[in-house]
Design a protein around this motif. Sequence first.
Motif, PDB file in Angstrom:
ATOM      1  N   LEU A 316     -39.433  58.583  11.990  1.00 28.30           N
ATOM      2  CA  LEU A 316     -40.052  58.193  13.250  1.00 28.30           C
ATOM      3  C   LEU A 316     -39.292  57.026  13.850  1.00 28.30           C
ATOM      4  O   LEU A 316     -39.521  55.892  13.498  1.00 28.30           O
ATOM      5  CB  LEU A 316     -41.516  57.792  13.015  1.00 28.30           C
ATOM      6  N   THR A 317     -38.408  57.283  14.782  1.00 32.43           N
ATOM      7  CA  THR A 317     -37.992  58.599  15.267  1.00 32.43           C
ATOM      8  C   THR A 317     -36.471  58.630  15.222  1.00 32.43           C
ATOM      9  O   THR A 317     -35.822  57.670  15.627  1.00 32.43           O
ATOM     10  CB  THR A 317     -38.493  58.835  16.699  1.00 32.43           C
ATOM     11  N   ASP A 318     -35.871  59.729  14.708  1.00 34.43           N
ATOM     12  CA  ASP A 318     -34.415  59.789  14.642  1.00 34.43           C
ATOM     13  C   ASP A 318     -33.837  60.222  15.990  1.00 34.43           C
ATOM     14  O   ASP A 318     -34.554  60.662  16.890  1.00 34.43           O
ATOM     15  CB  ASP A 318     -33.958  60.702  13.510  1.00 34.43           C
ATOM     16  N   PHE A 319     -32.523  60.079  16.128  1.00 38.26           N
ATOM     17  CA  PHE A 319     -31.879  60.362  17.414  1.00 38.26           C
ATOM     18  C   PHE A 319     -31.944  61.850  17.771  1.00 38.26           C
ATOM     19  O   PHE A 319     -31.982  62.207  18.949  1.00 38.26           O
ATOM     20  CB  PHE A 319     -30.428  59.878  17.391  1.00 38.26           C
ATOM     21  N   ALA A 320     -31.977  62.724  16.765  1.00 38.54           N
ATOM     22  CA  ALA A 320     -32.074  64.153  17.057  1.00 38.54           C
ATOM     23  C   ALA A 320     -33.416  64.477  17.696  1.00 38.54           C
ATOM     24  O   ALA A 320     -33.490  65.230  18.682  1.00 38.54           O
ATOM     25  CB  ALA A 320     -31.874  64.967  15.782  1.00 38.54           C
ATOM     26  N   SER A 321     -34.495  63.915  17.162  1.00 39.36           N
ATOM     27  CA  SER A 321     -35.823  64.141  17.735  1.00 39.36           C
ATOM     28  C   SER A 321     -35.929  63.527  19.117  1.00 39.36           C
ATOM     29  O   SER A 321     -36.520  64.113  20.028  1.00 39.36           O
ATOM     30  CB  SER A 321     -36.897  63.553  16.811  1.00 39.36           C
ATOM     31  N   GLY A 322     -35.351  62.339  19.277  1.00 33.72           N
ATOM     32  CA  GLY A 322     -35.343  61.719  20.597  1.00 33.72           C
ATOM     33  C   GLY A 322     -34.601  62.563  21.611  1.00 33.72           C
ATOM     34  O   GLY A 322     -35.013  62.687  22.768  1.00 33.72           O
TER      35      GLY A 322
END
Length: 347
Positions: A316-322
Amino acid sequence: MSAARIRVGVIGAGANTRAKHLPLLRAIPGVEIVAVANRSRDSGERVAQEFGIPRVAADWREIVGSGEIDAVVIGTWPYLHAELSIAALRAGKHVLTEARMARDFAEAQAMLAESRRHPHLVAQIVPAPFSLPFDATVIDWLENGKLGAVREVHATFTHGALANPAAPFSWRQDFALSGKNTLFLGIFYEMVRRWLGRDPESVVADAAVFTPVRRDEHGVAHDVKIPESVTVSGRYADGARLVMHLSGVETSAPRNEIRVNGSEGAVRADFAAGELWFAARGQPEQRVAIEPARRGEWRVEADFVDSIREGKPVRLTDFASGGRYMAFTDAVWESWSRGGTRTTLPE
């Protein structure tokens, strides 16, 4: 947990940085906040005095370029998130950046690409916070079939802060500073995606700017480009629907919730009340008592430090999810700006 020393530099000490990041980082043994750079030297001095920070940097480049800093916390508005994150990663520093991730999907892609060039460095975004107490419970229900097949997801967040045409122009309405981020669209979509783990194939959106010109705190007039109300309809590959409505002009009864309707039951997270409700199909809704061990909480700073010290993956929260919530934000912007054209999410 290892207590290895971590020296932190802060760029942009806004409200959330002062309320959360600075005091919570200071409370972790072995973490030292050694420098701060703010919008002005005077404001930087005030923050340094309040939090006992020994050095006030002239600008962000001094923070990023310092050999005495291991990690950078970015608390600026979105317009600097990409430039600062990329520069810090290239300088060998771990990054925790404030949400929203960037101004648009292209900037988010650049940030993600740079983070993948430095897999030994932590790249983390401050997560959408409202659903944290309920995430584990709702995700379990969805994965274990308690709700059955998901049919609809409704996310609603309304308030009246923009209802008054005389309300001042803010950075959230400034396209140069915020880009395509619209109201709390990205925050709510991040929570929806956290629960469902997937994106809709396409979206149709409509939006409106009701007050096209606003004056800032200094009386300067600005054109308003970012919508004050937006409604989104999305369609998932399995036929489930996503409906989102966000508004800054609702003055009667503000709403703040996500509902998931399934074939066997429904869940409603009331973020304003801090309550979770469940209704089995055909049964009345009942409030859910979540065990303390299952109730999530704000751990942003502790998780950041754990990832640095122990190599724990960022959740919460990695760059891929962002990047995925920025893809959604872009698709919504493109749809409404083209008159409600159905738009697919960029990959």
